[in-house]
Motif scaffolding. Structure first.
Motif, mmCIF file in Angstrom:
data_model
loop_
_atom_site.group_PDB
_atom_site.id
_atom_site.type_symbol
_atom_site.label_atom_id
_atom_site.label_comp_id
_atom_site.label_asym_id
_atom_site.label_seq_id
_atom_site.Cartn_x
_atom_site.Cartn_y
_atom_site.Cartn_z
ATOM 1 N N TYR A 118 0.813 -1.208 0.000
ATOM 2 C CA TYR A 118 0.000 0.000 0.000
ATOM 3 C C TYR A 118 0.848 1.261 0.000
ATOM 4 N N ALA A 119 2.055 1.186 0.589
ATOM 5 C CA ALA A 119 2.966 2.318 0.476
ATOM 6 C C ALA A 119 3.381 2.518 -0.974
ATOM 7 N N ASN A 120 3.614 1.399 -1.672
ATOM 8 C CA ASN A 120 3.965 1.491 -3.087
ATOM 9 C C ASN A 120 2.818 2.050 -3.915
ATOM 10 N N LEU A 121 1.604 1.581 -3.637
ATOM 11 C CA LEU A 121 0.449 2.073 -4.396
ATOM 12 C C LEU A 121 0.255 3.579 -4.195
ATOM 13 N N VAL A 122 0.436 4.026 -2.961
ATOM 14 C CA VAL A 122 0.346 5.466 -2.695
ATOM 15 C C VAL A 122 1.408 6.210 -3.488
ATOM 16 N N VAL A 124 2.915 5.305 -6.251
ATOM 17 C CA VAL A 124 2.620 5.281 -7.690
ATOM 18 C C VAL A 124 1.562 6.319 -8.049
ATOM 19 N N THR A 125 0.509 6.435 -7.237
ATOM 20 C CA THR A 125 -0.531 7.419 -7.554
ATOM 21 C C THR A 125 0.018 8.847 -7.476
ATOM 22 N N ILE A 126 0.922 9.084 -6.532
ATOM 23 C CA ILE A 126 1.569 10.404 -6.476
ATOM 24 C C ILE A 126 2.432 10.609 -7.709
ATOM 25 N N GLY A 127 3.201 9.573 -8.070
ATOM 26 C CA GLY A 127 4.058 9.673 -9.256
ATOM 27 C C GLY A 127 3.275 9.914 -10.528
ATOM 28 N N GLY A 335 -6.355 6.596 -16.396
ATOM 29 C CA GLY A 335 -6.775 5.211 -16.163
ATOM 30 C C GLY A 335 -5.830 4.456 -15.254
ATOM 31 N N ALA A 336 -4.525 4.652 -15.441
ATOM 32 C CA ALA A 336 -3.541 3.932 -14.640
ATOM 33 C C ALA A 336 -3.650 4.302 -13.164
ATOM 34 N N GLN A 338 -6.310 4.920 -11.522
ATOM 35 C CA GLN A 338 -7.405 4.155 -10.947
ATOM 36 C C GLN A 338 -7.036 2.687 -10.734
ATOM 37 N N VAL A 339 -6.255 2.120 -11.662
ATOM 38 C CA VAL A 339 -5.830 0.723 -11.514
ATOM 39 C C VAL A 339 -5.051 0.542 -10.218
ATOM 40 N N PHE A 340 -4.213 1.519 -9.877
ATOM 41 C CA PHE A 340 -3.401 1.418 -8.669
ATOM 42 C C PHE A 340 -4.125 1.937 -7.422
ATOM 43 N N ALA A 341 -5.103 2.814 -7.604
ATOM 44 C CA ALA A 341 -5.801 3.375 -6.445
ATOM 45 C C ALA A 341 -6.927 2.478 -5.941
#
Length: 491
Positions: A118-122, A124-127, A335-336, A338-341
């Motif tokens: 979940y740290a990674n997903l956060v 990625v969404t910031i990135g 779209g990407a 949303q896939v990660f969020a």
């Protein structure tokens, strides 16, 4: 979920509406899974590959790309086999990466997995918020350069575009669950092919130019990439090479959402086989694009390859094509994101529902009738979902505004997620699931692969942290303090 609960309480499940686990009927196929994978994999990472290969050279760059491709596909097959529970609960679905680890390994590793995922997903969404805004800014800068010349500064703020991107995500984030995102992933996958192809085509055109071709003859023979004493110092060469490895690792990151993707397949006993085929299609397709974009991009720019070869203005003309490519990037990242969020949204909402099942704010769905051309359609609104998801999108946008460092941030995310999520957990779960004897040949080579990837992740993280430190010298103290607070909180 209310329909599902009612069906379970009545002791039966309508086969036409529900799957074997009582959840609404899944509709996913290998095509939609491949689209999800391509959407997750061919992201902003492709834009930095020419720069990454410039740091590693012709000898190291393609080799590292192929190595990450093989490792990612191999470990994704191991992870796909772990989708259903072993032992007494054999055949029961796992809905999240944490559920998979809980079923096969248990103990503190479940919390370790959750922290890493979940740290990674956060991150990625910031990135993706950073990258999408950079692409939108690049459209205005491209038009500015075309009108006023290439030597004009054309300085444009990222902030309004980050706000625009966040506003779009607030709306899309109200999509209740992952399997309803298939249409968005297909659109995003098409966009990723579009801008990757444009970047590839422009690179080929540049290499084909007579002057560029003659100028790059010596660069094409540069096996080690950037030259010490000419392009970079000795220390910068080492740090940039480490960072380039992190960028390539980020370019292949999708293990964080693999279980969620697999979980949207139509109900059957062979989801793992379908997922392996989808992974082969997704990883193979992206590897071809990566090798072409990275290698042709390096051939076009040589050791001066920009960190982002579409927004770093390695190309200026034709400006309309550059604009279109950057619009495609922005649409793809919509779209990407949303896939990660969606896994983050689902995780928090599941925990909240379990902890406060009687809370009407959290549990109640309100039906909203929406007038359409051919009648009336309904949409369910949950106030907790509305507030929580909106708050998340706003927070990621604010953090992105504070430190918009493209290459270094991508490298850090890639380094932080590659080893635990792409390598360590899939290998450990495979060893446990297959009951591989300790110190056997198979056990040894799997462990050697795991340890080697750990070393790669550590050096990539070191390179990215050094790059962030250098970038922070040009950042105000308040922004820098917030960044280090966020970093230590995250890891």
């Amino acid at each position: 979920m209310d329909q599902t609960s009612e069906a379970l309480e009545n002791g039966h499940i309508a086969s036409k509406s529900f799957d074997d686990d009582g959840r609404l009927k899944r509709t996913g196929t290998m095509l939609t899974a491949s689209a999800h994978i391509i959407t997750a994999v061919i992201g902003s990472g492709v834009l930095s590959l020419a720069w990454a290969i410039a740091q590693l050279g012709w000898s190291g760059g393609p080799a590292v790309l192929m190595a990450f491709s093989f490792i990612t596909y191999f470990t994704s097959t191991l992870l796909a086999d772990s989708y259903r529970c072993p032992g007494p609960l054999h055949g029961t679905r796992n809905y999240t990466y944490m559920d998979v680890v809980r079923s096969h390994l248990g103990g503190f590793k479940v919390q370790l997995c959750g922290l890493a995922q979940y740290a990674n997903l956060v991150g990625v969404t910031i990135g993706y918020t950073i990258t999408a805004s950079i692409s939108m800014v690049a459209v205005k800068r491209s038009n500015c350069f075309h009108t006023h010349g290439h030597d004009v500064e054309c300085s444009i703020s990222n902030y309004p575009f980050m706000i625009t991107f966040a506003a779009i995500q607030i709306i899309l984030s109200q999509i209740p669950n992952f399997h309803e995102l298939s249409w968005l992933s297909i659109v995003a996958a098409v966009m990723s092919f579009a801008y990757s192809s444009i970047g590839l085509g422009l690179s080929i055109a540049k290499v084909a130019g007579i002057y560029i071709y003659l100028h790059n003859l010596k660069l094409l023979n540069n096996l080690t990439g950037t030259t010490v004493g000419v392009d970079v110092s000795a220390s910068d060469k080492v740090w940039r090479s480490f960072q380039a490895i992190g960028d390539i690792a980020f370019a292949y990151a999708y293990s964080t959402v693999l279980i969620e993707i697999q979980g949207h397949f139509k109900s059957r006993n062979q989801e793992n086989k379908v997922m392996k085929k989808a992974s082969l299609v997704g990883v193979s397709t992206t590897t071809v694009f990566y090798v072409l974009c990275g290698c042709v991009g390096y051939a076009a720019f040589g050791n001066k390859a920009p960190g982002n070869f579409l927004t770093g203005f390695g190309f200026y003309e034709p400006f309309w094509l550059i604009d279109f490519a950057n619009v495609c990037i922005a649409v793809h990242l919509i779209g990407a994101y949303q896939v990660f969020a969606q896994p983050i949204f689902g995780f928090v909402e599941k925990l909240s529902t379990q902890k406060w099942p009687q809370n009407k704010f959290i549990a109640t769905e309100h039906t909203l009738n929406i007038p359409l051309l051919n009648g009336t359609s309904s949409y369910n609104i949950n106030f907790f979902r509305l507030v929580w998801r909106t708050s998340y999108v706003v927070i990621t946008a604010v953090v992105a505004m504070i430190f918009p460092f493209f290459n270094d941030f991508l490298g850090l995310i890639g380094a932080a997620s590659f080893y635990p999520l792409t390598v360590y957990f899939p290998i450990e779960m495979h060893i446990a699931q297959a009951k591989i004897p300790k110190y056997s040949f198979t056990w040894m080579w799997l462990k050697i692969l795991s340890w080697a990837c750990l070393i790669v992740s550590l050096v990539a993280a070191a390179g990215s942290l050094q790059g962030l430190h250098m970038m922070s010298r040009n950042t105000s103290p308040s922004k820098l303090n917030f960044f280090f607070f966020f970093f230590f909180f995250k890891f």
